[in-house]
Design a protein around this motif. Structure first.
Motif, short mmCIF file in Angstrom:
data_model
loop_
_atom_site.label_atom_id
_atom_site.label_comp_id
_atom_site.label_asym_id
_atom_site.label_seq_id
_atom_site.Cartn_x
_atom_site.Cartn_y
_atom_site.Cartn_z
N ARG A 134 0.84 -1.21 0.00
CA ARG A 134 0.00 0.00 0.00
C ARG A 134 0.87 1.25 0.00
N SER A 137 2.42 1.98 -3.31
CA SER A 137 1.48 2.41 -4.34
C SER A 137 0.87 3.77 -4.00
N ASP A 138 1.29 4.35 -2.88
CA ASP A 138 0.76 5.63 -2.44
C ASP A 138 1.81 6.71 -2.66
N ARG A 193 0.50 5.19 -14.17
CA ARG A 193 0.66 3.73 -14.15
C ARG A 193 0.71 3.18 -12.72
N ALA A 194 0.33 3.99 -11.73
CA ALA A 194 0.49 3.60 -10.32
C ALA A 194 -0.23 2.31 -9.97
N SER A 195 -1.36 2.04 -10.61
CA SER A 195 -2.12 0.83 -10.28
C SER A 195 -1.59 -0.40 -11.00
N LYS A 196 -0.60 -0.22 -11.86
CA LYS A 196 -0.03 -1.33 -12.64
C LYS A 196 1.25 -1.83 -11.96
N GLY A 233 2.92 -1.33 -16.73
CA GLY A 233 3.43 -0.63 -15.57
C GLY A 233 4.82 -0.06 -15.77
#
Length: 448
Positions: A134, A137-138, A193-196, A233
């Motif tokens: 987490r 990705s933050d 592309r943060a969620s990849k 990503g």
């Protein structure tokens, strides 16, 4: 790793339920008991920092149904089943669908204790990994980890936010230990592309013959190629200058939208972030990296400043790390005097933040023994500059003046008497710098 030893015990038989709870409490577990599955489900969330021990045979929702519900809430939650002899086949089936283990009644308490210990350790690692993911990705969390208020760090943070929104390949430059890997993750986390996936390869830590297989796959390579894992990503190549020539050629093909396996052309749907402590702002020699690949990777460049150029950030970082280590070792962090502060700021820090972290830990260990001599630790680290001593009888103004004189003196030495460079480094206007040099008897000619 701080392991929370929490156990939720679910059984409709009060005697067994309370006996299990009391036994586990003797071994340091925090227990909560429930007489049915339904109230337990209301209390156990995906962030539950413990494990579940449940009977299989219960009125209403039985242990198997509870296990399935728990799996839908959190597949990583360890569930240990208590079962009668006739229910062993059911317990084996439960393990197939995700139970951690089972104990057959009547069971040895030590076996249940050992199972709970292993399960809580696994649970702690699972939650720690989730928290790290987490965090990685933050973007806001990562940007906060890039601590400091010096002009060089403020500029770097602005650059990160700018290049993160672009989609070109990036080259991150900086000395070893400056935090380049953290910058790479921050760029990914702040961009579209943060969620990849964010996939990393340290090119220096892999045998040269394996790099191509890891990146692009091979007949005798069983794992999915990294270039496929990073689809959509970011592919982060640390120590990119250590890429073997063959891998450099295939990477350039991929960037140029040619299929690296030799098939039909296809666009490369990912961003490449190259990280290096040895490359610079111009192409390296051909034996290090081909210049066409360098220019592809260096479409955008982020430079991570060395610690010695960050001024008072050094003190803020040192304080941050000593507080962290003091909490870990259960003691008070060391107190800096003016001399220690001056010497920390003036040290060359060849190992950068990594070296500062190491020194902060040693300073805490020193303080735990009742000693405080941070300047001596710096000398042990190879600091051969003048060590500023502190006279407790001097008023504060004299300490401040001595500190200021040392800062300007060292800046003039580093910049070989260039007043313009010193003005930039210390963020001083020319008139103020001239006045301070005159006040402290510092002449530019002495440093040329």
């Amino acid at each position: 790793m701080d392991i929370k030893r929490s156990v939720a015990i679910i059984d409709d038989e009060a005697h067994l339920r309370e006996s299990v709870a009391q036994y586990l409490q003797l071994y340091g577990f925090d227990t909560t008991t429930y007489d049915a599955a339904e109230p337990a489900l209301k209390q156990i969330s995906p962030d539950f920092a413990g494990i579940v021990v449940t009977d299989i045979r219960m009125p209403g929702m039985d242990g198997m149904a509870l296990l399935r519900k728990m799996q839908s809430v959190d597949p990583g939650l360890p569930v240990i089943l208590m079962t009668g002899h006739g229910d062993v086949p059911m317990a084996v089936e439960a393990m197939r669908i995700g139970a951690f283990d089972f104990v057959e009644k009547p069971f040895e308490p030590e076996r249940l204790r050992d199972l709970c210990q292993r399960a809580t350790e696994i649970r702690a690692r699972t939650l720690e990994t989730r928290a790290l993911r987490r965090e990685l990705s933050d973007g806001t969390v990562l940007m906060r980890r890039l601590m400091g208020n010096s002009p060089s760090v403020a500029k770097m943070r602005e650059t990160i936010l700018d290049v993160a929104q672009a989609d070109g390949h990036i080259l991150i430059l900086g000395e070893t230990g400056t935090g380049k890997s953290l910058v790479a993750r921050a760029i990914h986390a702040c961009g579209p592309r943060a969620s990849k996936p964010f996939v990393t390869l340290n090119c220096a830590s892999v045998q040269a013959g394996q790099v191509e297989a890891m990146l692009f796959g091979a007949e005798d390579w069983p794992e999915k190629p990294l270039i496929d894992q990073a689809e959509g990503g970011t592919l982060c190549l640390e120590d990119v200058e250590d890429l073997p020539p063959g891998a450099q050629a295939r990477l350039l093909e991929a960037i140029n939208a040619a299929d690296p396996t030799g098939g039909a052309a296809r666009p490369l749907n990912m961003r490449i972030v190259a990280v290096s402590s040895r490359l610079g702002n111009s192409p390296p020699p051909a034996e290090v990296m081909r210049d066409d690949l360098y220019f592809r990777l260096a479409g955008l460049v982020v430079e991570v400043p060395p610690l010695r150029a960050r001024g008072e950030d050094i003190l803020a970082l040192f304080s941050h790390f000593t507080i962290q280590f003091a909490e870990e070792y259960g003691c008070e962090p060391p107190t800096l005097n003016a001399g220690d502060a001056a010497n920390l700021v003036q040290a060359p820090w060849p190992g950068n933040i990594r070296q500062l972290i190491n020194l902060a830990e040693r300073a805490v260990l020193q303080a735990r023994r009742g000693e405080t001599n941070i300047s001596a630790l710096l000398i042990d680290d190879g600091f051969d500059g003048p060590v500023m001593a502190v006279d407790a009888e001097k008023p504060l103004k004299e300490h401040v003046d001595a500190f200021e004189k040392m800062l300007i003196d060292h800046a003039l030495r580093r910049n070989q008497g260039s007043v313009a460079a010193v003005m930039t480094e210390l963020a001083l206007p020319r008139r103020t710098l001239n006045e301070k040099m005159a006040k402290y008897g510092l002449s530019r000619q002495d440093y040329l």
